[in-house]
Write a protein that holds these residues in place. Sequence first.
Motif, mmCIF file in Angstrom:
data_model
loop_
_atom_site.group_PDB
_atom_site.id
_atom_site.type_symbol
_atom_site.label_atom_id
_atom_site.label_comp_id
_atom_site.label_asym_id
_atom_site.label_seq_id
_atom_site.Cartn_x
_atom_site.Cartn_y
_atom_site.Cartn_z
ATOM 1 N N ASP A 181 23.543 46.541 44.653
ATOM 2 C CA ASP A 181 22.641 47.523 45.239
ATOM 3 C C ASP A 181 23.379 48.492 46.161
ATOM 4 O O ASP A 181 24.056 48.077 47.096
ATOM 5 N N GLY A 182 23.271 49.786 45.834
ATOM 6 C CA GLY A 182 23.885 50.809 46.661
ATOM 7 C C GLY A 182 25.372 50.968 46.471
ATOM 8 O O GLY A 182 26.002 51.793 47.136
ATOM 9 N N LEU A 183 25.975 50.198 45.545
ATOM 10 C CA LEU A 183 27.420 50.287 45.328
ATOM 11 C C LEU A 183 27.728 50.858 43.943
ATOM 12 O O LEU A 183 27.941 52.046 43.796
ATOM 13 N N TRP A 184 27.753 50.007 42.946
ATOM 14 C CA TRP A 184 28.095 50.458 41.599
ATOM 15 C C TRP A 184 27.481 49.528 40.573
ATOM 16 O O TRP A 184 26.985 48.454 40.907
ATOM 17 N N ASN A 185 27.465 49.955 39.323
ATOM 18 C CA ASN A 185 26.891 49.142 38.257
ATOM 19 C C ASN A 185 27.637 49.375 36.961
ATOM 20 O O ASN A 185 28.414 50.341 36.832
ATOM 21 N N TYR A 186 27.411 48.495 35.994
ATOM 22 C CA TYR A 186 28.058 48.620 34.690
ATOM 23 C C TYR A 186 27.160 48.055 33.602
ATOM 24 O O TYR A 186 26.296 47.211 33.845
ATOM 25 N N LYS A 187 27.374 48.547 32.372
ATOM 26 C CA LYS A 187 26.730 48.016 31.175
ATOM 27 C C LYS A 187 27.779 47.961 30.068
ATOM 28 O O LYS A 187 28.537 48.906 29.884
ATOM 29 N N TYR A 203 29.707 53.015 33.471
ATOM 30 C CA TYR A 203 29.874 52.669 34.879
ATOM 31 C C TYR A 203 29.298 53.789 35.739
ATOM 32 O O TYR A 203 29.373 54.963 35.390
ATOM 33 N N GLU A 204 28.748 53.404 36.878
ATOM 34 C CA GLU A 204 28.274 54.403 37.840
ATOM 35 C C GLU A 204 28.607 53.937 39.248
ATOM 36 O O GLU A 204 28.169 52.867 39.674
ATOM 37 N N LEU A 205 29.395 54.729 39.947
ATOM 38 C CA LEU A 205 29.726 54.468 41.342
ATOM 39 C C LEU A 205 28.798 55.303 42.213
ATOM 40 O O LEU A 205 28.791 56.534 42.126
ATOM 41 N N ASN A 206 28.011 54.648 43.057
ATOM 42 C CA ASN A 206 26.977 55.326 43.832
ATOM 43 C C ASN A 206 27.280 55.406 45.316
ATOM 44 O O ASN A 206 26.372 55.671 46.116
ATOM 45 N N THR A 207 28.514 55.186 45.704
ATOM 46 C CA THR A 207 28.870 55.216 47.116
ATOM 47 C C THR A 207 30.285 55.740 47.269
ATOM 48 O O THR A 207 31.077 55.702 46.314
ATOM 49 N N ILE A 208 30.609 56.227 48.457
ATOM 50 C CA ILE A 208 31.995 56.597 48.732
ATOM 51 C C ILE A 208 32.634 55.607 49.709
ATOM 52 O O ILE A 208 33.785 55.775 50.094
ATOM 53 N N SER A 209 31.876 54.571 50.096
ATOM 54 C CA SER A 209 32.458 53.535 50.947
ATOM 55 C C SER A 209 31.724 52.215 50.751
ATOM 56 O O SER A 209 30.520 52.186 50.527
ATOM 57 N N VAL A 210 32.487 51.131 50.809
ATOM 58 C CA VAL A 210 31.929 49.778 50.736
ATOM 59 C C VAL A 210 32.140 49.126 52.086
ATOM 60 O O VAL A 210 33.280 48.935 52.528
ATOM 61 N N SER A 211 31.068 48.781 52.776
ATOM 62 C CA SER A 211 31.174 48.195 54.113
ATOM 63 C C SER A 211 31.645 46.743 54.016
ATOM 64 O O SER A 211 31.464 46.087 52.978
ATOM 65 N N GLU A 217 29.850 40.845 47.728
ATOM 66 C CA GLU A 217 29.078 41.281 46.569
ATOM 67 C C GLU A 217 29.935 42.130 45.637
ATOM 68 O O GLU A 217 29.892 41.977 44.416
ATOM 69 N N ASN A 218 30.727 43.020 46.224
ATOM 70 C CA ASN A 218 31.644 43.849 45.435
ATOM 71 C C ASN A 218 32.652 42.980 44.679
ATOM 72 O O ASN A 218 32.902 43.173 43.486
ATOM 73 N N ASN A 219 33.232 42.013 45.370
ATOM 74 C CA ASN A 219 34.259 41.167 44.769
ATOM 75 C C ASN A 219 33.709 40.329 43.621
ATOM 76 O O ASN A 219 34.394 40.112 42.612
ATOM 77 N N LYS A 220 32.487 39.850 43.753
ATOM 78 C CA LYS A 220 31.880 39.067 42.673
ATOM 79 C C LYS A 220 31.706 39.933 41.433
ATOM 80 O O LYS A 220 31.960 39.494 40.304
ATOM 81 N N MET A 221 31.286 41.175 41.625
ATOM 82 C CA MET A 221 31.141 42.093 40.496
ATOM 83 C C MET A 221 32.479 42.326 39.809
ATOM 84 O O MET A 221 32.581 42.332 38.579
ATOM 85 N N VAL A 222 33.521 42.521 40.606
ATOM 86 C CA VAL A 222 34.858 42.733 40.042
ATOM 87 C C VAL A 222 35.305 41.503 39.252
ATOM 88 O O VAL A 222 35.822 41.611 38.133
ATOM 89 N N ASP A 223 35.101 40.319 39.815
ATOM 90 C CA ASP A 223 35.497 39.082 39.138
ATOM 91 C C ASP A 223 34.732 38.895 37.833
ATOM 92 O O ASP A 223 35.309 38.464 36.820
ATOM 93 N N ASP A 224 33.439 39.206 37.844
ATOM 94 C CA ASP A 224 32.648 39.102 36.615
ATOM 95 C C ASP A 224 33.188 40.045 35.544
ATOM 96 O O ASP A 224 33.310 39.669 34.368
ATOM 97 N N LEU A 225 33.520 41.263 35.942
ATOM 98 C CA LEU A 225 34.059 42.236 34.987
ATOM 99 C C LEU A 225 35.395 41.772 34.422
ATOM 100 O O LEU A 225 35.648 41.890 33.212
ATOM 101 N N LYS A 226 36.248 41.245 35.265
ATOM 102 C CA LYS A 226 37.567 40.803 34.802
ATOM 103 C C LYS A 226 37.436 39.708 33.746
ATOM 104 O O LYS A 226 38.211 39.659 32.792
ATOM 105 N N ASN A 227 36.444 38.837 33.894
ATOM 106 C CA ASN A 227 36.202 37.812 32.875
ATOM 107 C C ASN A 227 35.698 38.431 31.576
ATOM 108 O O ASN A 227 36.103 38.021 30.478
ATOM 109 N N LEU A 228 34.834 39.428 31.685
ATOM 110 C CA LEU A 228 34.321 40.101 30.492
ATOM 111 C C LEU A 228 35.436 40.839 29.761
ATOM 112 O O LEU A 228 35.430 40.922 28.528
ATOM 113 N N TYR A 229 36.386 41.370 30.510
ATOM 114 C CA TYR A 229 37.490 42.117 29.908
ATOM 115 C C TYR A 229 38.438 41.227 29.095
ATOM 116 O O TYR A 229 39.257 41.729 28.330
#
Length: 238
Positions: A181-187, A203-211, A217-229
Amino acid sequence: LQGKEAMIAIDAKNYKIVTIPVEPADRNITVDSTFMSITDYNVAGTLKIAYKGYAAWDIGMSMMYNNKSEDREKAVKALTARGSNKYRQNSYNILLNEKGNKDVFINADFTIDDYVQKVGKQYYVNMNLDRNFEDNRVNDPERKVPYFYDYKYKTKEIVMLGIPKGYKVTHLPTDAQGAADGLWNYKISYKADKTQVTLTKEYELNTISVSPAKFAENNKMVDDLKNLYKESVVLTGK
């Protein structure tokens, strides 16, 4: 500078403080299309990339300083390289629009040696030639400041794999999607018919900063993507 305050001088005594607007993601769009075919353990293909917005402007500025043919070829290869470090750019052309939105278009022919795994009558092909967000994990648990991006953007990647004669698809990776939510998404989706397999990633990046509060939450998304790749399409011969 997006989202920051700026001072505009009106005259010797007057000025105005304004906030520099943040451009929405749909103003910065990249569409990357690849078609590839298998030759034994290698793949050969063509690609087309269309850039709109800040990415196009960055490339246009880069090409101004890389006006020698060998320098320009290296700069274009940095944009088109995919698959593995055995990527070889055989030819290319680049169109830099100097008017309007200054969009950029790149076409290239390429080969990637030893990219396909072949076991008996089966080919294993990882169609994730590009891996967006793979390196965007925040690995410093002590970091107290946000992780910054240059701008919001959308990216669409389409990879088409020709099925060799006498082969059929016996495994397709499962479609997937994710959103923070408020960060980025992928399909990610795979489709196949008798002649080709098509992988589409958006992919859609919806922010210019991640707090820092969003790092986990960001890291989990990255890890999920790396497994899909890591997943591959399997083609089986008769």
